[in-house]
Design a protein around this motif. Structure first.
Motif: not given
Length: 419
Positions: A309-322
């Motif tokens: 279980p993990w979090i895909p949201v990245d608050p510092d690099f919001p465009d890292r995951i397409k």
């Protein structure tokens, strides 16, 4: 949980009110600094632990011998032939969801002398074409097990141990540089984080942001790493920036142009699953020094691939995951409430359990943290209820077991590999 339109509106309205209350009552003042001399165990418990409120404590490490001794050279000499566990990634992103949003990947690991790790990290910070980032951060209470020669250089955090009423469950050491950035996660531990050299940058989100982060299970993989043919032909550039706290190439949200390119030393650098390569104008990218692959992370008990279980949201690099990744479908990053702080040399961050956090560093940074068991009481139960009720995607069963596995230390005290 299935909700009709009326229920959804009611839940969304309640969440909006909750966000407003948290922002005004909890986050309004940011992360404050208090001198350690003003903190009694009782005050620390009443004002910060019981309120689940982060705080930076100054002056709490003044008696540590580590404050005047620790740098890469001293640690190399002191540890001698002692082997330590080192994590390797192609881009400094250990324990994270890949850029396609399809799997969770942990670092490749290797046991080596600390002096060898220090040499690798120092040289490869400036090595053209290097796509390998070394980080000494294996959080299986590594300081207790692999760094015993350094124990006399630190002192217990007295006000914390008395306030928590017990010794720490785990003690970890972190040695890395600005290339390493953690992904957003949370720990079921009360965290006392002590910075000896360098600067740590924390992005913090309150536990009530959980419904917006779309935590979900991902198939687990581990990086594999082998040298390329070019690796044997590389010469190391002459550099004087080996010292702890040296500037190096600053990777942070401040110098990202938002599409994955990061400015460093005047040339763009590109993130990809195959690593980081520096691009010279008018030239092809250099051949990477390391070939990276993935292998399935197998559960030793079931023999099946891990589901983490993990979090895909990245608050510092919001465009890292397409943006089109299926794992982000139900996330609501515009509703999160991040607060950011820097923890400097000689400062201690109290990070309450279940607070989401993402961590980066400036220059070569050495830190020690103490994990104290959290209380699985009313607060934990309410957070679980909130996420079960308000999250827009299915929550998997056996959450406690999954979180313990992800953080690397089981509830019965047995140490595993971390998050």
């Amino acid at each position: 949980m299935h909700c009709n339109s009326k229920d959804s509106k009611r839940i969304n309205s309640a969440l909006d009110e909750l966000r407003e209350n948290i922002q005004s009552l909890v986050l309004g003042g940011g992360v404050t600094r208090v001198p350690a001399e003003s903190l009694t165990p009782l005050r620390f418990y009443r004002e910060y632990i019981s309120k689940s409120l982060p705080v930076i404590i100054t002056g709490g490490m003044d008696t540590w011998a580590a404050m005047t001794r620790w740098n890469l050279h001293y640690l190399s000499e002191k540890l001698g032939d002692q082997k330590v566990t080192v994590d390797f990634t192609p881009d400094g992103r250990g324990d994270s969801v890949n850029t396609d949003g399809t799997c969770f990947v942990t670092p490749a690991t290797e046991k080596m002398k600390f002096s060898d790790f220090a040499e690798i990290m120092t040289k490869e910070r400036k090595l053209k074409g290097s796509n390998r980032v070394a980080y000494c951060q294996h959080q299986n209470s590594n300081f207790s097990q692999e760094f015993k020669a350094l124990h006399s250089d630190v002192n217990p955090i007295g006000f914390a141990e008395e306030a928590f009423g017990e010794p720490p469950d785990a003690v970890n050491i972190w040695v890395g540089d600005e290339r390493s950035v953690s992904s957003l996660h949370r720990d079921p531990y009360e965290n006392i984080y002590c910075v000896v050299t360098g600067v740590k940058r924390f992005t913090l989100l309150p536990p009530t942001d959980g419904p917006f982060l779309c935590e979900q299970p991902f198939p687990g993989y581990q990086y594999t790493c082998t040298p390329t043919q070019r690796n044997t032909k590389v010469t190391t550039p002459n550099t004087n920036d080996d010292s702890p706290g040296g500037s190096g190439s600053q990777f942070s949200e401040k110098n990202s142009d938002g599409d994955g390119a990061v400015k460093s030393s005047g040339r763009p650098m590109k993130f990809s699953d195959k690593g980081i390569t520096k691009i010279s104008e008018g030239c092809q990218p250099p051949t990477p020094l390391w070939e990276w692959g993935l292998k399935e992370d197998i559960d030793g008990q079931t023999g099946k691939q891990m589901q983490v279980p993990w979090i895909p949201v990245d608050p510092d690099f919001p465009d890292r995951i397409k943006k089109s990744a299926a794992c982000l479908k139900f996330s609501e990053p515009k509703k999160i409430s991040p607060i950011r702080c820097e923890v400097r040399r000689g400062e201690i961050l109290f990070l309450p359990s279940l607070w989401f956090h993402q961590v980066s560093q400036q220059g070569v940074t050495i830190a020690v943290n103490y994990w104290y068991d959290m209380s699985y009481g009313l607060t934990w139960s309410l957070i679980q209820y909130l996420e079960q009720t308000a999250t827009k995607h299915p929550i998997q069963p056996s959450r406690v077991e999954a979180e313990e596995r992800a953080t690397g230390i089981s509830g019965d005290g047995d140490d595993q590999d971390e998050k």
